[in-house]
Design a protein around this motif. Structure first.
Motif, PDB file in Angstrom:
ATOM      1  N   GLN A 104      52.462 -13.299  21.632  1.00  0.00           N
ATOM      2  CA  GLN A 104      53.871 -13.649  21.800  1.00  0.00           C
ATOM      3  C   GLN A 104      54.145 -15.061  21.271  1.00  0.00           C
ATOM      4  OE1 GLN A 104      55.289 -13.281  25.816  1.00  0.00           O
ATOM      5  NE2 GLN A 104      57.372 -13.879  25.305  1.00  0.00           N
ATOM      6  N   LEU A 105      53.252 -15.998  21.575  1.00  0.00           N
ATOM      7  CA  LEU A 105      53.414 -17.373  21.089  1.00  0.00           C
ATOM      8  C   LEU A 105      53.325 -17.430  19.573  1.00  0.00           C
ATOM      9  CD1 LEU A 105      51.273 -19.179  23.802  1.00  0.00           C
ATOM     10  CD2 LEU A 105      53.709 -19.563  23.395  1.00  0.00           C
ATOM     11  N   THR A 106      52.380 -16.700  19.020  1.00  0.00           N
ATOM     12  CA  THR A 106      52.212 -16.685  17.564  1.00  0.00           C
ATOM     13  C   THR A 106      53.453 -16.120  16.878  1.00  0.00           C
ATOM     14  OG1 THR A 106      49.810 -16.427  17.810  1.00  0.00           O
ATOM     15  CG2 THR A 106      50.763 -15.858  15.673  1.00  0.00           C
ATOM     16  N   GLN A 107      53.992 -15.038  17.423  1.00  0.00           N
ATOM     17  CA  GLN A 107      55.192 -14.436  16.835  1.00  0.00           C
ATOM     18  C   GLN A 107      56.393 -15.372  16.929  1.00  0.00           C
ATOM     19  OE1 GLN A 107      55.445 -10.758  19.028  1.00  0.00           O
ATOM     20  NE2 GLN A 107      53.676  -9.847  17.967  1.00  0.00           N
ATOM     21  N   SER A 108      56.514 -16.076  18.044  1.00  0.00           N
ATOM     22  CA  SER A 108      57.602 -17.037  18.210  1.00  0.00           C
ATOM     23  C   SER A 108      57.505 -18.156  17.179  1.00  0.00           C
ATOM     24  CB  SER A 108      57.558 -17.621  19.631  1.00  0.00           C
ATOM     25  OG  SER A 108      58.490 -18.662  19.785  1.00  0.00           O
ATOM     26  N   MET A 109      56.294 -18.663  16.958  1.00  0.00           N
ATOM     27  CA  MET A 109      56.082 -19.740  15.991  1.00  0.00           C
ATOM     28  C   MET A 109      56.284 -19.252  14.563  1.00  0.00           C
ATOM     29  SD  MET A 109      52.800 -21.334  17.998  1.00  0.00           S
ATOM     30  CE  MET A 109      52.359 -22.583  16.796  1.00  0.00           C
ATOM     31  N   GLU A 110      55.894 -18.008  14.302  1.00  0.00           N
ATOM     32  CA  GLU A 110      56.091 -17.431  12.970  1.00  0.00           C
ATOM     33  C   GLU A 110      57.580 -17.325  12.643  1.00  0.00           C
ATOM     34  OE1 GLU A 110      55.011 -13.352  10.447  1.00  0.00           O
ATOM     35  OE2 GLU A 110      54.349 -13.594  12.522  1.00  0.00           O
ATOM     36  N   ALA A 111      58.378 -16.874  13.604  1.00  0.00           N
ATOM     37  CA  ALA A 111      59.821 -16.749  13.386  1.00  0.00           C
ATOM     38  C   ALA A 111      60.459 -18.126  13.183  1.00  0.00           C
ATOM     39  CB  ALA A 111      60.462 -16.034  14.572  1.00  0.00           C
ATOM     40  N   ARG A 112      59.982 -19.117  13.927  1.00  0.00           N
ATOM     41  CA  ARG A 112      60.551 -20.466  13.830  1.00  0.00           C
ATOM     42  C   ARG A 112      60.169 -21.150  12.522  1.00  0.00           C
ATOM     43  NH1 ARG A 112      58.208 -22.340  17.898  1.00  0.00           N
ATOM     44  NH2 ARG A 112      59.730 -21.528  19.384  1.00  0.00           N
ATOM     45  N   THR A 128      51.226 -33.871  13.407  1.00  0.00           N
ATOM     46  CA  THR A 128      50.604 -35.009  14.068  1.00  0.00           C
ATOM     47  C   THR A 128      49.105 -34.794  14.254  1.00  0.00           C
ATOM     48  OG1 THR A 128      50.917 -34.204  16.339  1.00  0.00           O
ATOM     49  CG2 THR A 128      52.763 -35.388  15.316  1.00  0.00           C
ATOM     50  N   ARG A 129      48.420 -35.863  14.558  1.00  0.00           N
ATOM     51  CA  ARG A 129      46.970 -35.810  14.720  1.00  0.00           C
ATOM     52  C   ARG A 129      46.547 -35.104  16.001  1.00  0.00           C
ATOM     53  NH1 ARG A 129      45.507 -42.160  16.137  1.00  0.00           N
ATOM     54  NH2 ARG A 129      47.161 -42.474  17.687  1.00  0.00           N
ATOM     55  N   ASP A 130      47.514 -34.863  16.915  1.00  0.00           N
ATOM     56  CA  ASP A 130      47.178 -34.162  18.158  1.00  0.00           C
ATOM     57  C   ASP A 130      47.655 -32.717  18.147  1.00  0.00           C
ATOM     58  OD1 ASP A 130      49.840 -34.803  18.272  1.00  0.00           O
ATOM     59  OD2 ASP A 130      49.804 -35.584  20.318  1.00  0.00           O
ATOM     60  N   GLY A 131      47.852 -32.153  16.952  1.00  0.00           N
ATOM     61  CA  GLY A 131      48.150 -30.728  16.837  1.00  0.00           C
ATOM     62  C   GLY A 131      49.597 -30.352  17.099  1.00  0.00           C
ATOM     63  N   LEU A 132      50.506 -31.321  17.029  1.00  0.00           N
ATOM     64  CA  LEU A 132      51.915 -31.049  17.264  1.00  0.00           C
ATOM     65  C   LEU A 132      52.725 -31.330  15.994  1.00  0.00           C
ATOM     66  CD1 LEU A 132      52.254 -32.598  20.842  1.00  0.00           C
ATOM     67  CD2 LEU A 132      51.842 -30.200  20.231  1.00  0.00           C
ATOM     68  N   VAL A 133      54.057 -31.334  16.129  1.00  0.00           N
ATOM     69  CA  VAL A 133      54.966 -31.608  15.020  1.00  0.00           C
ATOM     70  C   VAL A 133      55.878 -32.751  15.456  1.00  0.00           C
ATOM     71  CG1 VAL A 133      56.779 -30.657  13.548  1.00  0.00           C
ATOM     72  CG2 VAL A 133      54.904 -29.201  14.280  1.00  0.00           C
ATOM     73  N   GLU A 134      56.271 -33.586  14.503  1.00  0.00           N
ATOM     74  CA  GLU A 134      57.097 -34.743  14.837  1.00  0.00           C
ATOM     75  C   GLU A 134      58.139 -34.957  13.751  1.00  0.00           C
ATOM     76  OE1 GLU A 134      56.096 -39.419  14.921  1.00  0.00           O
ATOM     77  OE2 GLU A 134      54.994 -38.246  16.434  1.00  0.00           O
ATOM     78  N   VAL A 135      59.323 -35.424  14.183  1.00  0.00           N
ATOM     79  CA  VAL A 135      60.327 -35.832  13.204  1.00  0.00           C
ATOM     80  C   VAL A 135      59.840 -37.152  12.608  1.00  0.00           C
ATOM     81  CG1 VAL A 135      62.722 -36.505  12.802  1.00  0.00           C
ATOM     82  CG2 VAL A 135      62.203 -34.689  14.442  1.00  0.00           C
ATOM     83  N   LYS A 151      65.589 -29.794  18.386  1.00  0.00           N
ATOM     84  CA  LYS A 151      65.305 -28.654  19.273  1.00  0.00           C
ATOM     85  C   LYS A 151      64.198 -27.779  18.699  1.00  0.00           C
ATOM     86  CE  LYS A 151      67.403 -24.908  21.930  1.00  0.00           C
ATOM     87  NZ  LYS A 151      66.209 -24.088  21.805  1.00  0.00           N
ATOM     88  N   LEU A 152      64.242 -27.546  17.382  1.00  0.00           N
ATOM     89  CA  LEU A 152      63.187 -26.755  16.741  1.00  0.00           C
ATOM     90  C   LEU A 152      61.818 -27.395  16.959  1.00  0.00           C
ATOM     91  CD1 LEU A 152      64.853 -25.818  13.319  1.00  0.00           C
ATOM     92  CD2 LEU A 152      64.156 -24.202  15.106  1.00  0.00           C
ATOM     93  N   VAL A 153      61.754 -28.713  16.788  1.00  0.00           N
ATOM     94  CA  VAL A 153      60.498 -29.439  16.966  1.00  0.00           C
ATOM     95  C   VAL A 153      60.032 -29.368  18.418  1.00  0.00           C
ATOM     96  CG1 VAL A 153      59.461 -31.750  16.964  1.00  0.00           C
ATOM     97  CG2 VAL A 153      60.791 -30.966  14.990  1.00  0.00           C
ATOM     98  N   GLU A 156      58.781 -25.883  19.090  1.00  0.00           N
ATOM     99  CA  GLU A 156      57.499 -25.681  18.398  1.00  0.00           C
ATOM    100  C   GLU A 156      56.366 -26.342  19.167  1.00  0.00           C
ATOM    101  OE1 GLU A 156      54.833 -24.565  15.172  1.00  0.00           O
ATOM    102  OE2 GLU A 156      56.748 -23.822  15.955  1.00  0.00           O
ATOM    103  N   ASN A 157      56.599 -27.565  19.622  1.00  0.00           N
ATOM    104  CA  ASN A 157      55.558 -28.285  20.351  1.00  0.00           C
ATOM    105  C   ASN A 157      55.235 -27.626  21.681  1.00  0.00           C
ATOM    106  OD1 ASN A 157      55.124 -30.186  18.363  1.00  0.00           O
ATOM    107  ND2 ASN A 157      56.610 -31.644  19.205  1.00  0.00           N
ATOM    108  N   ALA A 158      56.240 -27.071  22.340  1.00  0.00           N
ATOM    109  CA  ALA A 158      55.995 -26.366  23.604  1.00  0.00           C
ATOM    110  C   ALA A 158      55.126 -25.137  23.356  1.00  0.00           C
ATOM    111  CB  ALA A 158      57.320 -25.963  24.245  1.00  0.00           C
ATOM    112  N   ASP A 159      55.423 -24.398  22.282  1.00  0.00           N
ATOM    113  CA  ASP A 159      54.624 -23.213  21.956  1.00  0.00           C
ATOM    114  C   ASP A 159      53.203 -23.596  21.567  1.00  0.00           C
ATOM    115  OD1 ASP A 159      56.612 -21.425  22.516  1.00  0.00           O
ATOM    116  OD2 ASP A 159      57.099 -20.930  20.436  1.00  0.00           O
ATOM    117  N   ARG A 160      53.066 -24.662  20.807  1.00  0.00           N
ATOM    118  CA  ARG A 160      51.718 -25.088  20.396  1.00  0.00           C
ATOM    119  C   ARG A 160      50.879 -25.488  21.603  1.00  0.00           C
ATOM    120  NH1 ARG A 160      51.325 -28.044  14.549  1.00  0.00           N
ATOM    121  NH2 ARG A 160      52.658 -26.617  13.378  1.00  0.00           N
ATOM    122  N   ALA A 161      51.454 -26.280  22.493  1.00  0.00           N
ATOM    123  CA  ALA A 161      50.712 -26.702  23.689  1.00  0.00           C
ATOM    124  C   ALA A 161      50.307 -25.488  24.522  1.00  0.00           C
ATOM    125  CB  ALA A 161      51.560 -27.668  24.516  1.00  0.00           C
ATOM    126  N   ASN A 162      51.222 -24.541  24.678  1.00  0.00           N
ATOM    127  CA  ASN A 162      50.901 -23.326  25.424  1.00  0.00           C
ATOM    128  C   ASN A 162      49.844 -22.491  24.713  1.00  0.00           C
ATOM    129  OD1 ASN A 162      52.649 -23.780  27.599  1.00  0.00           O
ATOM    130  ND2 ASN A 162      54.397 -22.873  26.522  1.00  0.00           N
TER     131      ASN A 162
END
Length: 208
Positions: A104-112, A128-135, A151-153, A156-162
């Motif tokens: 589910q997380l992968t599909q959400s990130m793919e759509a985004r 980012t160096r900690d596996g996230l995305v940053e403006v 909001k997209l970022v 995305e970061n919430a999905d990545r952390a999860n």
């Protein structure tokens, strides 16, 4: 008689130590190669890339007993270790990344990603160096789109952390979460498209 009893007691103690050592190996060994393979698969699914051949890690840690074939105690201990350690390694040959939560997380990130891609391309956002995305540079985002990008970022970061947490939990090792995050951070940067920005280990932005 005393000598035989001593040898038996020594054998039991040695086998016990080896069993404990094998159990410790099961608990603390982080399968880095398997994590990279899993990360590459998930990133390819999300980004739609052709992917790169997974790293071929021949991690062979089979114990080698000293060459004392005539010593019955060491030969027996060697046999026990050979039974325990390969079984532990085989259990860690691959990471489970196919749970419903991970899918589910992968599909959400793919759509985004379809929405994020143009901001990667422009350099407005980076990895980012900690596996996230940053403006990285909001000036590269048109003013009417800035709230949407933030909001997209955040999503995305919430999905990545999860995702990192779910992978660790799905494989029965919550303590691996940080190792998995670090592995993904390296693989996101490695698989980034030319022109995209990523942070090096010191946090400095680099252009791919």
């Amino acid at each position: 008689m005393r000598s035989a009893s001593f040898k038996f007691s020594t054998l039991l103690a040695l086998v016990s130590c080896l069993a404990v050592a094998a159990c410790v190996t099961i608990n603390v060994y982080f399968p880095a190669a398997a994590a990279e393979k899993a990360a590459d698969k998930i990133i390819d699914d999300i980004w739609g890339g052709s992917g790169q051949p997974p790293a071929n890690d021949n991690d062979k840690r089979g114990a080698v007993a000293p060459d004392r074939a005539k010593d019955v105690l060491l030969a027996a201990a060697h046999s026990v270790l050979n039974l325990l350690v390969p079984a532990a390694q085989a259990a860690q040959a691959d990471l489970n990344v196919s749970t419903p939560a991970i899918r589910q997380l992968t599909q959400s990130m793919e759509a985004r990603h379809a929405q994020l891609k143009k901001y990667y391309d422009s350099g407005a956002i980076g990895l980012t160096r900690d596996g996230l995305v940053e403006v990285r540079d909001q000036n590269l985002v048109p003013l009417p789109e800035r709230n949407s990008v933030r909001k997209l970022v955040a999503d995305e970061n919430a999905d990545r952390a999860n995702l990192y947490r779910e992978i660790a939990n799905a494989n029965g090792h919550p303590e691996w979460e940080m190792d998995i995050r670090t592995t993904f951070a390296e693989r996101w940067a490695s698989k980034a498209a030319p022109g995209w920005y990523f942070q090096d280990q010191n946090g400095a932005w680099k252009k791919k």
